[in-house]
Design a protein around this motif. Sequence first.
Motif, mmCIF file in Angstrom:
data_model
loop_
_atom_site.group_PDB
_atom_site.id
_atom_site.type_symbol
_atom_site.label_atom_id
_atom_site.label_comp_id
_atom_site.label_asym_id
_atom_site.label_seq_id
_atom_site.Cartn_x
_atom_site.Cartn_y
_atom_site.Cartn_z
ATOM 1 N N VAL A 216 0.840 -1.202 0.000
ATOM 2 C CA VAL A 216 0.000 0.000 0.000
ATOM 3 C C VAL A 216 0.875 1.252 0.000
ATOM 4 C CG1 VAL A 216 -1.769 1.303 1.234
ATOM 5 C CG2 VAL A 216 -1.828 -1.196 1.264
ATOM 6 N N ASN A 217 0.598 2.125 -0.949
ATOM 7 C CA ASN A 217 1.276 3.417 -0.981
ATOM 8 C C ASN A 217 0.218 4.465 -0.661
ATOM 9 O OD1 ASN A 217 2.534 5.830 -1.623
ATOM 10 N ND2 ASN A 217 3.606 4.995 -3.404
ATOM 11 N N LEU B 180 -1.995 7.138 -3.121
ATOM 12 C CA LEU B 180 -3.457 7.049 -3.238
ATOM 13 C C LEU B 180 -4.128 8.333 -2.759
ATOM 14 C CD1 LEU B 180 -4.862 3.570 -2.209
ATOM 15 C CD2 LEU B 180 -5.096 4.777 -4.370
ATOM 16 N N LYS C 134 -7.657 0.456 2.249
ATOM 17 C CA LYS C 134 -7.317 -0.872 1.714
ATOM 18 C C LYS C 134 -8.249 -1.282 0.584
ATOM 19 C CE LYS C 134 -4.216 -3.159 4.644
ATOM 20 N NZ LYS C 134 -4.007 -3.913 5.873
ATOM 21 N N HIS D 292 -7.265 0.648 -2.465
ATOM 22 C CA HIS D 292 -5.994 0.103 -2.945
ATOM 23 C C HIS D 292 -6.239 -1.208 -3.697
ATOM 24 C CE1 HIS D 292 -1.771 -1.018 -2.941
ATOM 25 N NE2 HIS D 292 -2.097 -2.172 -2.417
ATOM 26 N N ASN D 293 -7.085 -2.046 -3.101
ATOM 27 C CA ASN D 293 -7.413 -3.331 -3.724
ATOM 28 C C ASN D 293 -8.039 -3.125 -5.108
ATOM 29 O OD1 ASN D 293 -8.189 -6.125 -4.038
ATOM 30 N ND2 ASN D 293 -10.251 -5.501 -3.423
ATOM 31 N N ILE E 90 -5.324 -0.324 -7.472
ATOM 32 C CA ILE E 90 -3.908 -0.641 -7.702
ATOM 33 C C ILE E 90 -3.679 -2.141 -7.891
ATOM 34 C CG2 ILE E 90 -1.578 -0.430 -6.740
ATOM 35 C CD1 ILE E 90 -2.706 2.286 -7.276
ATOM 36 N N GLU E 91 -4.378 -2.945 -7.085
ATOM 37 C CA GLU E 91 -4.082 -4.388 -7.113
ATOM 38 C C GLU E 91 -4.871 -5.154 -8.158
ATOM 39 O OE1 GLU E 91 -2.350 -5.549 -2.846
ATOM 40 O OE2 GLU E 91 -4.530 -5.473 -2.851
#
Lengths: 259, 127
Positions: B39-40, B44, B86, B89-90, B93-94
Amino acid sequence: MSSPTPAHQPQPQSDPALYESLNVHNVYSQIAPHFSQTRHKPWPLVSNFLLSQPPGSLGLDIGCGNGKYLDVNPAVYLLGSDRSPELIRLALEEGADRKSAVDGSKARGREVCVADGLALPFPAGRADFVISVAVVHHFSTRERRVEAVRRLLECVRGGGKVLVYVWALEQGSSRRGWDEGMEQDQLVPWVMRRNQPKKNKDRDRKEVEGEEGKEEKTFQRYYHLYRKGELEEDVVSAGGTVVDSGFERDNWWTVATRP
Amino acid sequence: MKVLTLNFLTCAVKACKSSSDSFPLHPKDAELVHDDVEVNAQLLTNLLHRLDWKALRTTATELGFPDLPETAPTQEDLENDEKTLKDLHNLLIETQMMEGKLVCGHCGHEYAVREGIANFLLPTHLV
């Protein structure tokens, strides 16, 4: 060793898009891996421009090639596009195991797509900044070069900066020997050595035996070599404002904004 | 190609640029993969103001993610609420779109996505 093939001057073209397809896109398709090997070191001025962007900025690298600028500043989100599917594939593959050229941190994973500079898939006015390095000089008419710059300007928000780099005509000290007053439209040879000797079946291309049985193959890429002040003229014609410009390593560069 | 990138892509056809139907592009037959990425939070948080939240809600729904709230979280929300951070991010980014198509809601043109690379080159009749 074979002697270098002299540059040829292209003939006036009735279909510039077709001409670029044959003398730019097709060439990059064939030389992509070799070209990419020679293009890993970011130019300092471009790196400094990228590093000067605030964290969280959204950037576009139009004509990103093998993506050497995409990892320079991990604090910005930089999307790359290129006309060459072969170079974009390399950008993605190399991004998987490269580290940032600046601080050695692991690359975040690259975001790239295949797109034409005159038909970009980016919404108008969303990007904070755009870079386009060694790209606009591949368009073969002034109208298309100005249009390419206009498309770059359209991508940024008001006040957003666009950095454009093009090859200069005035490079008297380089081995190419071009200089002020010479023909600006040139076909520039790219000599590629192949490790596996192969019968030449394509009579349109010059192919010669190199030393130790290796073959050299020469490709001709079209360039418009910019004379001093011409890039700024193109920016103004495209509706932009020049905020900074200069000469670095045989290239003219300019930073432009739009109203 | 990250879901975050989809928030910055539109149709390459010039005539579509002025139509609100051309953005966001609509994923079709999308094959998604999940990459574990550290995580950045700073990136974000800083990118929040660059997002088109309405478009992101559409994309998330079309990709089968739970509905996002109607309004974007604030920077303070992200700093104080780890779950929100999170989840974003999920999603952004992920989650990567590896295969499928991106469809323009205005002209209907479908752009192929293969091995994570979208191809926006247009057939001659659309240039």
